[in-house]
Design an enzyme around this catalytic site. Sequence first.
Site, PDB file in Angstrom:
ATOM      1  N   GLY A 250      -0.939  -2.862   9.739  1.00 20.92           N
ATOM      2  CA  GLY A 250       0.229  -2.271  10.411  1.00 20.92           C
ATOM      3  C   GLY A 250       0.703  -0.990   9.767  1.00 20.92           C
ATOM      4  O   GLY A 250       0.224  -0.580   8.715  1.00 20.92           O
TER       5      GLY A 250
ATOM      6  N   ARG B 143      -5.271   1.857  17.537  1.00 19.05           N
ATOM      7  CA  ARG B 143      -6.519   1.768  16.753  1.00 19.05           C
ATOM      8  C   ARG B 143      -7.336   0.569  17.205  1.00 19.05           C
ATOM      9  O   ARG B 143      -6.815  -0.317  17.882  1.00 19.05           O
ATOM     10  CB  ARG B 143      -6.156   1.550  15.268  1.00 19.05           C
TER      11      ARG B 143
ATOM     12  N   ASP C  61      -8.974  -0.218  11.100  1.00 19.25           N
ATOM     13  CA  ASP C  61      -7.576   0.180  11.331  1.00 19.25           C
ATOM     14  C   ASP C  61      -7.444   1.696  11.309  1.00 19.25           C
ATOM     15  O   ASP C  61      -6.397   2.233  11.661  1.00 19.25           O
ATOM     16  CB  ASP C  61      -6.650  -0.446  10.282  1.00 19.25           C
TER      17      ASP C  61
HETATM   18  P1  AMP Z   1      -5.033   3.139   4.669  1.00 19.46           P
HETATM   19  O1  AMP Z   1      -6.148   2.725   3.773  1.00 19.46           O
HETATM   20  O2  AMP Z   1      -4.317   4.376   4.232  1.00 19.46           O
HETATM   21  O3  AMP Z   1      -5.414   3.185   6.110  1.00 19.46           O
HETATM   22  O4  AMP Z   1      -3.910   2.009   4.542  1.00 19.46           O
HETATM   23  C1  AMP Z   1      -4.131   0.661   4.869  1.00 19.46           C
HETATM   24  C2  AMP Z   1      -2.819  -0.006   5.128  1.00 19.46           C
HETATM   25  O5  AMP Z   1      -1.967   0.090   3.995  1.00 19.46           O
HETATM   26  C3  AMP Z   1      -2.050   0.595   6.305  1.00 19.46           C
HETATM   27  O6  AMP Z   1      -1.505  -0.465   7.031  1.00 19.46           O
HETATM   28  C4  AMP Z   1      -0.999   1.428   5.626  1.00 19.46           C
HETATM   29  O7  AMP Z   1       0.158   1.566   6.407  1.00 19.46           O
HETATM   30  C5  AMP Z   1      -0.724   0.650   4.353  1.00 19.46           C
HETATM   31  N1  AMP Z   1      -0.244   1.529   3.276  1.00 19.46           N
HETATM   32  C6  AMP Z   1      -0.935   2.478   2.621  1.00 19.46           C
HETATM   33  N2  AMP Z   1      -0.162   3.082   1.703  1.00 19.46           N
HETATM   34  C7  AMP Z   1       1.058   2.503   1.776  1.00 19.46           C
HETATM   35  C8  AMP Z   1       2.299   2.693   1.090  1.00 19.46           C
HETATM   36  N3  AMP Z   1       2.452   3.603   0.133  1.00 19.46           N
HETATM   37  N4  AMP Z   1       3.329   1.911   1.443  1.00 19.46           N
HETATM   38  C9  AMP Z   1       3.208   0.978   2.399  1.00 19.46           C
HETATM   39  N5  AMP Z   1       2.077   0.755   3.078  1.00 19.46           N
HETATM   40  C10 AMP Z   1       1.008   1.506   2.777  1.00 19.46           C
HETATM   41 MG    MG Z   2      -4.735   3.523   7.831  1.00 19.54          MG
END
Ligand code: AMP
Ligand code: MG
Length: 532
Positions: A100, A200, A270
């Site tokens: 999410g 997505r 995602d």
């Molecule tokens: P990503 O690898 O950047 O696609 O992130 C995977 C998941 O982790 C996604 O659901 C992001 O919203 C969540 N996410 C990444 N960084 C953060 C953060 N600093 N705070 C909260 N959620 C995060």
């Molecule tokens: Mg992401």
Amino acid sequence: MIPEFESSFTTALPADAARENQRRQVEGACYSYVAPTPVAAPNLIAWTPDLARTLQLPEDLESAAPLTALFAGNEAPRGSTPWAACYGGHQFGSWAGQLGDGRAISLGELRDRDGRSWELQLKGAGPTPYSRRGDGRAVLRSSIREYLCSEAMHHLGVPTTRALSLVTTGDAVRRDMFYDGNAQDEPGAIVCRVAPSFLRFGSFEIFAARRDTDTAQKLLAYMADSLFAHIDGTGDQRIGRIFEEICRSTALMIAHWMRVGFVHGVMNTDNMSVLGLTIDYGPYGWLDDYDPNWTPNTTDAQGRRYRFGHQPAVAGWNLERLAHAFAPLCDDPGVLAAGLEAYPQAYEAHMLEMYAAKLGIAAFNRDSDPENPHEPLWLLGEAQRILVATPTDMTLFYRALSTLPPDENASDEALLRPIEDAWYHPDSIDTAHRERTLTWLRALTHAWRHESTPAKTRTARMNAANPKYVLRNYLAQLAIDASESGDHNTLNQLYDCIQTPYDDQPQHNDFAAKRPQWAENRPGCSMLSCSS
Ligand code: AMP
Ligand code: MG
């Protein structure tokens, strides 16, 4: 005054019944209402005029400055009912459950002059029910990377989400960049991303995993109406056609990545858009020396699942995950087979067409023998073998080809001169490699001479397929270093340059230079992680 925000997404789809902003599993809902968390001292440091114009917003940074509070999440725009979307995903090959929008909050949708709807989303706007262990924030370095790369890709002609604004927050964000126990305070920032939709593959996978066919049907109906209205048919037939279009647009996107030397770095499901847009700029990178095995993502260093040369196969695997998520929504899941079959064919067709343009060949004959040096198709494979044999800058190499003397009888020196600058270690080029390269260059110019394309037309076509400027990893890092100390000049210069990446821009010649020695092993230039 800015236009009033709408939200077809929240109007059409079920919301999380709970309203408190606490991490939780959200079931039976496509999103949770959540407001951005205000920041201390927002400052608008970048603004995208052409996108602002499209959205009927003030065009230049100065006239957009009064909107800073909106794009920092400190004030809500009129009509906005901000939300965070629920989705799941396969991360590095394994089902990861609910993910999410953990730090992205959608403000709503704006219509452009042509009536098209665009969703505006603040990335780094604070925690949401989906934040898991994260803080909901983003650091300036990753926000600059997302801002610049979205726009660089757009102007390169690669399908992508856009970036409208970049705001520094005045708040510190603590990050352990290489997960090695060295956490540091870094400046925080928020990017406003813009796309027709941020749906997505994982938006559907979450409901399949939970066997929540009811919510999945609603999401599918919404997506079909809002994003695929041009596809007709009913029932299974329409689902099959929509899925096939997703497969085809994904194939086009991946072919473009392979054309420009882009490595996404985290192709988890995602991070795969149903519109075939490049989405979620994290530890991405650009090939400097051509190496199909390279990935910039240190988090993926072991398996190298998301290495450059593996991207077409991974996208295929991801599409299979989406097919699994769509299957329970079909009476006969067999309708999804056509899309999965179309993917590799569409990818190959796009790739051959793009590489024909890169090499200045009218068209490759797919059925010809790629091992036969007299067939143009041989030029394609041999180019890649030559590039791998000695560290050679991919961008400089291809761009230089349009300046070759179009004459196979030209001297060795005249033929080699244009590409010498692409070699990272010119002193180590041995006779065998020179000869092999010359054979290839002569075969290429020979192929040109046997085609009827006028030289001018060929050159224009090649230069439109071979960018002069890409967002080299070390260039983004130079902009980050300067901006972190308060000087946004490099950021502005780079932004200026990436808007016309296929043009010669003498004032930006430095940005076309191959990776300098200092950047070879510097964090941020060759090594990145998911910490952002
Ligand atoms: P990503 O690898 O950047 O696609 O992130 C995977 C998941 O982790 C996604 O659901 C992001 O919203 C969540 N996410 C990444 N960084 C953060 C953060 N600093 N705070 C909260 N959620 C995060
Ligand atoms: Mg992401």
